[in-house]
Design an enzyme around this catalytic site. Sequence first.
Site, short mmCIF file in Angstrom:
data_model
loop_
_atom_site.label_atom_id
_atom_site.label_comp_id
_atom_site.label_asym_id
_atom_site.label_seq_id
_atom_site.Cartn_x
_atom_site.Cartn_y
_atom_site.Cartn_z
CG HIS A 56 -1.67 1.29 1.41
ND1 HIS A 56 -2.49 1.91 0.49
CD2 HIS A 56 -1.60 2.12 2.48
CE1 HIS A 56 -2.89 3.07 0.99
NE2 HIS A 56 -2.36 3.21 2.19
CG HIS A 80 0.84 7.15 3.96
ND1 HIS A 80 1.26 6.35 2.93
CD2 HIS A 80 -0.42 6.74 4.26
CE1 HIS A 80 0.29 5.51 2.60
NE2 HIS A 80 -0.74 5.71 3.40
CD GLU A 84 -3.80 6.26 12.50
OE1 GLU A 84 -3.43 7.44 12.42
OE2 GLU A 84 -4.89 5.91 12.96
CG ASP A 85 -1.59 1.60 10.47
OD1 ASP A 85 -2.40 2.11 11.26
OD2 ASP A 85 -1.77 1.52 9.25
CG ASP A 146 -3.88 6.87 2.14
OD1 ASP A 146 -3.51 5.69 2.06
OD2 ASP A 146 -4.53 7.32 3.10
CG ASP A 265 -17.88 16.86 -24.36
OD1 ASP A 265 -18.83 16.06 -24.30
OD2 ASP A 265 -17.58 17.62 -23.41
MN MN Z 1 -2.63 4.66 3.82
#
Ligand code: MN
Length: 493
Positions: A56, A80, A84-85, A146, A265
């Site tokens: 990811h 990123h 958090e993880d 993300d 278009d």
């Molecule tokens: Mn993420």
Amino acid sequence: MLETPPYKLITAEDLFSVITKNPSLYHLDLMRQAYDFASRAHKGQKRKTGEDYIHHPLAVSYRLASMHFDEATVIAGLLHDVPEDTNISLNDIQRNFGLEVANLVDGVTKLGKLRYQGVDRYAENLRKMFISMAEDVRVLFIKFIDRIHNLTTLSILPPDKQKRIASESLQIYAQIAHRLGIREIRTEMEDLAFSYLLPTEYVETKKLFEERMPLANKNVSEAAEQLQEHLKKEKVPFISIQSRVKHLFALYQKLQRREIDRIYDIVALRVITKTEGDCYRTLGSIHGLWRPFPDRLKDFIAIPKPNGYQSIHTTVFMPNGSPLECQIRTEEMHENAEFGIAAHFIYKHKGGESTKHLEWLKRLQEWQKEVGDNDKFLEAIKMDFFEERIFVFTPRGDAIDLPLGATPLDFAYHIHSEVGNGCVGSYINQVLKPLQTPLKNGDVVEIVVDKNRKHPSEEWLKFTKTHQAQDHIKTALNKEKRSLIERLFSTKK
Ligand code: MN
């Protein structure tokens, strides 16, 4: 086109092949270090789709590098989800990769894992996004990428959750991307969200699109050949002639208003030139070659769209009678149209700041600080941000960006609260017009100010659209009431 599962898994090799292609942008050693750091941190973690978690952040980083974002952004893309993880802290990131990267990662973490829970949550998410946008807009780009990657793997979630995330992407993320003029991100986000939100309509639109595509493509490539010869013969310089394919969500929206046979278009012709002058020369040449549709010429170069979009659009008749939309723009306008405010970071080396966007951000940031509670913020956002906007001009030619339906009073208060409070009349395109006249795109507005008039009338609240004007009017009215009361009391004494 929308990638349907099974989607392509992005590997470290994919990332490093982009990195090594751009040695002027990225240090291979540092990128390797960042990759090792991220893969150690996420070791053993899996995504709901079953693959190792690292794929990811790799996908996010790969996409940012493919768009030529600067090194700090691409590294932050890799890291990123780390704070958090995982057990690794932001301090560790700062120690290894410096403050700039740490701040970007912190910004993305603060935006948080968005969980859409009713209106309050919606407002809160918007607010968070605006704050981070104002601090460092690159945070928002990482978050956009993300989100796009998370949308490609959304089918693993239960349908109600899919719909929630998809609708949030459409209502918040895509809207902001649109407002920032980032077509590439907006269109991809919209088509992904569309496929989860309205699956039946999505399939129908896609089928219709695929039926029409072969003929449309054939027409456009024949037209491109013809035009290329014609421009060469007339010695009109151009860089390239391309075709532009309408994305499915835009087609779906247009189908709500118009039959498929009246949509001209689906595939459009696009001419990229070096200078603005060449755009107009190309336009003249096109109209010489093919007969233009009456009233279909739009000059967004002279009058840009509120999000900064610039291009000339014209629809012409092909010899076989079918209509063709042509878009003409310079290379720089094209970069701005595809990447919007991101172009400023991506094409940094070319200079040329997109000040319009930056100024808009600054205003939004100030205003966001002023507005306290979420409900009010949300209401104001809906009013001033999501609604369509117009561009009007001062007599000196400065462009002012106002919501659709704004009046000379909104214009006056936008200039200054004293201009607003002292406003007694207005000229629109040099004609004296009532103060409640709704302004149109491109109007030139001049305000007549009476220095002796210091207070607005209560009526004006009905004739104003912007919160800025209404706040000023209310403040002035309150002040007037207060001084009236004071005067009454002092005479009583
Ligand atoms: Mn993420």
